[in-house]
Design a protein around this motif. Structure first.
Motif, mmCIF file in Angstrom:
data_model
loop_
_atom_site.group_PDB
_atom_site.id
_atom_site.type_symbol
_atom_site.label_atom_id
_atom_site.label_comp_id
_atom_site.label_asym_id
_atom_site.label_seq_id
_atom_site.Cartn_x
_atom_site.Cartn_y
_atom_site.Cartn_z
ATOM 1 N N HIS A 38 71.564 58.657 105.982
ATOM 2 C CA HIS A 38 70.213 58.553 106.522
ATOM 3 C C HIS A 38 69.158 58.634 105.430
ATOM 4 N N TYR A 39 69.390 59.479 104.413
ATOM 5 C CA TYR A 39 68.407 59.715 103.360
ATOM 6 C C TYR A 39 69.025 59.504 101.980
ATOM 7 N N LYS A 79 64.002 58.005 103.720
ATOM 8 C CA LYS A 79 64.969 57.549 104.715
ATOM 9 C C LYS A 79 65.321 56.083 104.460
ATOM 10 N N LYS A 121 66.059 52.623 105.811
ATOM 11 C CA LYS A 121 65.834 51.841 107.035
ATOM 12 C C LYS A 121 66.928 50.787 107.199
ATOM 13 N N THR A 165 63.097 51.351 102.760
ATOM 14 C CA THR A 165 62.983 52.791 102.981
ATOM 15 C C THR A 165 61.688 53.130 103.707
ATOM 16 N N THR A 166 61.585 54.390 104.073
ATOM 17 C CA THR A 166 60.302 54.912 104.540
ATOM 18 C C THR A 166 59.396 55.042 103.318
#
Length: 164
Positions: free
Chosen positions: A52-53, A101, A103, A112-113
């Motif tokens: 997730h990250y 995060k 995506k 990513t975020t």
């Protein structure tokens, strides 16, 4: 003595920021952010999308300030600390670190975020954020916990843009 090392970027970080960037990643920023890897590193992305990250390490290439061993963070109400007890970007080795995060991954791009870097910042490395390794239950806020400005500090920690 340690010998000097040279690092070669593995790609570039693409963000909408040209003249100013936030101090921390802004997770809910809806603009486009991605890591553009050089072709020879794309195979290294295999299975990265199962996390997730990620940690994003980069060279802070537009830094003009020289490092000082004691700094006063602009949000810390005049509190002075040692450089290594701060997140100041002006460091002996200007290497930045952000946790964002993932995506999606498409070819040579990792979307990513929000990232807290300028467009075309040199990307040095990507590492997965692994919950059981990277989430330390006894972590604390160190000297920051003693500051009176809890609400202001929270805005910084969460990467929320605001006025000082």
């Amino acid at each position: 003595m340690m010998e000097n090392r040279q690092f070669t970027p593995i790609g570039l970080i693409k963000t909408p920021y040209v003249n100013s960037a936030p101090y921390q990643p802004v997770a809910n920023d809806e603009q486009e952010f991605y890591l553009q890897l050089d072709t020879e590193y794309v195979a290294g992305l295999k299975d990265l999308d199962s996390f997730h990250y990620i940690y994003v390490l980069y060279f802070i290439d537009r830094l003009k300030a020289e490092p000082k061993m004691e700094v006063t963070p602009p949000w810390a109400a005049g509190h002075q600390v040692g450089l290594f007890a701060s997140r100041s970007p002006a460091r002996p080795n200007p290497i930045g670190l952000s946790v964002v995060k993932v995506k999606q991954i498409q070819g040579d791009k990792v979307y990513t975020t929000g990232l807290d870097v300028f467009n075309n910042t040199p990307l040095l490395d990507i590492k997965p954020y692994i919950h059981d390794l990277d989430n330390k239950r006894d972590a604390n806020n160190g000297w920051v916990a003693g500051l009176d400005e809890d609400d202001h500090l929270t805005l910084h920690i969460q990467g929320i843009p605001h006025d000082y």
